[in-house]
Design an enzyme around this catalytic site. Structure first.
Site, mmCIF file in Angstrom:
data_model
loop_
_atom_site.group_PDB
_atom_site.id
_atom_site.type_symbol
_atom_site.label_atom_id
_atom_site.label_comp_id
_atom_site.label_asym_id
_atom_site.label_seq_id
_atom_site.Cartn_x
_atom_site.Cartn_y
_atom_site.Cartn_z
ATOM 1 C CG ASP A 194 1.560 3.146 4.753
ATOM 2 O OD1 ASP A 194 0.421 2.752 5.062
ATOM 3 O OD2 ASP A 194 2.494 2.376 4.451
ATOM 4 C CG ASP A 245 -3.560 2.960 4.871
ATOM 5 O OD1 ASP A 245 -4.685 2.704 4.397
ATOM 6 O OD2 ASP A 245 -2.837 2.109 5.405
ATOM 7 C CG ASP A 248 -0.161 0.207 2.533
ATOM 8 O OD1 ASP A 248 1.083 0.238 2.513
ATOM 9 O OD2 ASP A 248 -0.831 0.345 3.575
HETATM 10 P P1 GTP Z 1 4.192 -2.626 3.005
HETATM 11 O O1 GTP Z 1 3.063 -1.646 2.920
HETATM 12 O O2 GTP Z 1 3.756 -4.026 2.802
HETATM 13 O O3 GTP Z 1 5.349 -2.247 2.133
HETATM 14 O O4 GTP Z 1 4.795 -2.586 4.494
HETATM 15 P P2 GTP Z 1 4.725 -1.429 5.543
HETATM 16 O O5 GTP Z 1 5.888 -1.566 6.435
HETATM 17 O O6 GTP Z 1 4.526 -0.103 4.887
HETATM 18 O O7 GTP Z 1 3.452 -1.862 6.383
HETATM 19 P P3 GTP Z 1 2.061 -1.122 6.648
HETATM 20 O O8 GTP Z 1 1.617 -0.308 5.509
HETATM 21 O O9 GTP Z 1 1.115 -2.176 7.121
HETATM 22 O O10 GTP Z 1 2.354 -0.196 7.887
HETATM 23 C C1 GTP Z 1 3.345 0.815 7.849
HETATM 24 C C2 GTP Z 1 3.762 1.155 9.234
HETATM 25 O O11 GTP Z 1 2.724 1.863 9.847
HETATM 26 C C3 GTP Z 1 4.035 -0.073 10.090
HETATM 27 O O12 GTP Z 1 5.223 0.119 10.792
HETATM 28 C C4 GTP Z 1 2.918 -0.143 11.081
HETATM 29 O O13 GTP Z 1 3.406 -0.466 12.360
HETATM 30 C C5 GTP Z 1 2.373 1.256 11.062
HETATM 31 N N1 GTP Z 1 0.919 1.227 11.118
HETATM 32 C C6 GTP Z 1 0.054 0.608 10.320
HETATM 33 N N2 GTP Z 1 -1.203 0.825 10.710
HETATM 34 C C7 GTP Z 1 -1.124 1.622 11.779
HETATM 35 C C8 GTP Z 1 -2.062 2.224 12.643
HETATM 36 O O14 GTP Z 1 -3.256 2.057 12.507
HETATM 37 N N3 GTP Z 1 -1.557 3.018 13.621
HETATM 38 C C9 GTP Z 1 -0.223 3.234 13.786
HETATM 39 N N4 GTP Z 1 0.213 4.028 14.744
HETATM 40 N N5 GTP Z 1 0.675 2.677 13.008
HETATM 41 C C10 GTP Z 1 0.235 1.883 12.033
HETATM 42 MN MN MN Z 2 -0.585 0.943 5.524
HETATM 43 MN MN MN Z 3 2.704 0.321 3.799
#
Ligand code: GTP
Ligand code: MN
Ligand code: MN
Length: 363
Positions: free
Chosen positions: A206, A287, A204
Site C-alpha cells: 500500500d 495499491d 499487498d
Molecule cells: P496485509 O496487506 O495483508 O499485510 O494487511 P494490511 O493491514 O496492509 O491490509 P490492507 O492492505 O487490506 O489495508 C491496509 C489498511 O488500509 C487497512 O487498515 C485498511 O483499513 C485500509 N484500507 C484498505 N482499503 C481502503 C480503502 O479503500 N480506503 C481506506 N480509507 N482505507 C483502506
Molecule cells: Mn491494500
Molecule cells: Mn496491505
C-alpha cells in the site's frame, strides 16, 4: 520458605484505539481460535457476530502475558458468552471442537479460497458456493462469468498467494518513488498498510503518493501508471478518480472506502537473478493512493490499519467525542468544524487519545 508470585491483574481499555497492541503477543492459539470464528461468521453474512469475535480476539491480542485461566476473563471487556466458552476449551484442551469443525468444513475452506481471489468478496463467493462451485478449476469448467479484475486474480492466484516480503515492498516503494520524482520533483511515497505496523509480510503493498505543495499531486497518477505500463510491469490495473468534495457531509458510516484518486494494480515484481529456466518475476498486488498534502496525516492514519484499529478509532471518535474521522479529515459535529492536523500525533491529540505508534496498532 515459599515464594508466591502473584501476576498483576490484567487491565484492558474498552476501545482498541486506546490500547497498545504489538504484532507478536503471548496468546496466539486463543486469538487464532476466535479469529477463525470471526471469519466464519463473516462468511455466513453474520457481520455483528463476526465483529463480536473480532473484538474479543483483539482484547486478547493486547494482553502483556499468557492468559492463566478463565478466572482472568471476568475483568476483560468484549468477551461474550460464546467467546468465553471457546477460550475455556482452548485453555483446558488445547483446541476447541467448534473451531476445528469450522476449519474442516467444506463451506469455510471454499469461502476462504474464493474470497482470497483478487476482486471477490463474501457475496460473490457465497453465490458461487451455492451454485456448487468448490475450486478454481470449477470456475473455469462451469464457465463462470468473471469481471476483468477477478479474471486477473484467478490468473495470478498462485503468485498472489505468496506473501510479499518487507524488502520486496521497500523495493517497490523505491521504484515508484524514483518514477514519481522524475515526473514530479519532490513527490513523496509512503509505505503504509501492514508493513508500516512492522509486519514482515503482507498480501499487498500500500503506497501513498503526495507532494509537499498542496495540489501539485494532481495529475501524477496517470503518467506514473503509464510509465509502469511502458516498462512492461503492469499485469492489471483499474483506476478511480478522486471524488472528494469539501462541501460533502463528512462520513465514516460508508465503511473504510475513501474518495482519493487511486489505482489498484497487479505488478510484475522483478526477482533477483536465479538459475536458468526459472521465471525472473512474480505477480504482486500494489495499491497506489494519491493524497493532497493537507490530508496526508489522516490518510496515513487510515491506511496504516489494522482494519480493526481503524474501525475502533472511528467508533471512538463518533461515540465518545461526537466527531467524524475518515481518511480525509476529522470533523467536530458539535462545532461544525474540521480539525486540521499536520501529523498523526495531532489527530490523536484532537481525539483526546494517547498516541499509539504504528507498530502498536496491530489490534
Ligand atoms: P496485509 O496487506 O495483508 O499485510 O494487511 P494490511 O493491514 O496492509 O491490509 P490492507 O492492505 O487490506 O489495508 C491496509 C489498511 O488500509 C487497512 O487498515 C485498511 O483499513 C485500509 N484500507 C484498505 N482499503 C481502503 C480503502 O479503500 N480506503 C481506506 N480509507 N482505507 C483502506
Ligand atoms: Mn491494500
Ligand atoms: Mn496491505
Amino acid at each position: 520458605h515459599v515464594t508466591v508470585t502473584v501476576e498483576p491483574s490484567l487491565q484492558v481499555a474498552p476501545y482498541a484505539c486506546q490500547r497498545r497492541t504489538p504484532l507478536d503477543h503471548p496468546n496466539p492459539a486463543l486469538v487464532m481460535a476466535l479469529e477463525t470464528l470471526a471469519e466464519a461468521a463473516l462468511f455466513a453474512g453474520e457481520e455483528a457476530r463476526g465483529l463480536a469475535f473480532t473484538r474479543a480476539a483483539s482484547v486478547l491480542r493486547c494482553l502483556p502475558r499468557a492468559l492463566q485461566g478463565t478466572h482472568e476473563l471476568s475483568g476483560l471487556p468484549c468477551i461474550g458468552g460464546h467467546s468465553h466458552r471457546v477460550l475455556q476449551e482452548v485453555l483446558e484442551d488445547g483446541v476447541c471442537a467448534e473451531v476445528e469443525a469450522v476449519k474442516q468444513s467444506e463451506r469455510y475452506q471454499t469461502m476462504k479460497l474464493f474470497t482470497q481471489i483478487f476482486g471477490v468478496g463474501v457475496r460473490t463467493a457465497d453465490c458461487w458456493y451455492r451454485e456448487g462451485l468448490r475450486s478454481l478449476g470449477d470456475l473455469q469448467s462451469h464457465g463462470t462469468r468473471l469481471t476483468r479484475q477477478q479474471q486477473a486474480g484467478v490468473e495470478c492466484f498462485e503468485d498472489l498467494a505468496v506473501p510479499v516480503g518487507r524488502a520486496e515492498a521497500e523495493g517497490l516503494a523505491c521504484l515508484v518513488l524514483d518514477a514519481a520524482a522524475r515526473l514530479l520533483p519532490s513527490a513523496s511515497v509512503t509505505l503504509a498498510g501492514g508493513f508500516r505496523r512492522g509486519k514482515p509480510h503482507g498480501h499487498d503493498v500500500d503506497l501513498l503518493l503526495s507532494h509537499p505543495e498542496e495540489g501539485r499531486e494532481v495529475g501524477l497518477l496517470g503518467p506514473l501508471v503509464a510509465w509502469l505500463e511502458e516498462q512492461g510491469l503492469l499485469l492489471y490495473q483499474h483506476s478511480q478518480h478522486s471524488s472528494y468534495t469539501t462541501t460533502a457531509e463528512p462520513s465514516s458510516s460508508c465503511g473504510p472506502l475513501d474518495r482519493f484518486e487511486r489505482c489498484f494494480t497487479i505488478l510484475r515484481l522483478v526477482l533477483p537473478a536465479t538459475g536458468t529456466g526459472v521465471r525472473a518475476w512474480r505477480a504482486v498486488r500494489l495499491d497506489l493512493v494519491v493524497v493532497p498534502h493537507s490530508q496526508l496525516p489522516f490518510a496515513l492514519l487510515g491506511w496504516t490499519g489494522s482494519r480493526h484499529f481503524e474501525r475502533e478509532l472511528r467508533r471512538f471518535a463518533r461515540h465518545e467525542r461526537e466527531m467524524v474521522l475518515n481518511s480525509h479529515g476529522l470533523y467536530n459535529m458539535r462545532q461544525g468544524t474540521f480539525l486540521p492536523a499536520s501529523s498523526e500525533e495531532e489527530i490523536f491529540q484532537h481525539l483526546g487519545l494517547d498516541y499509539i505508534p504504528p507498530t502498536l496498532r496491530n489490534a
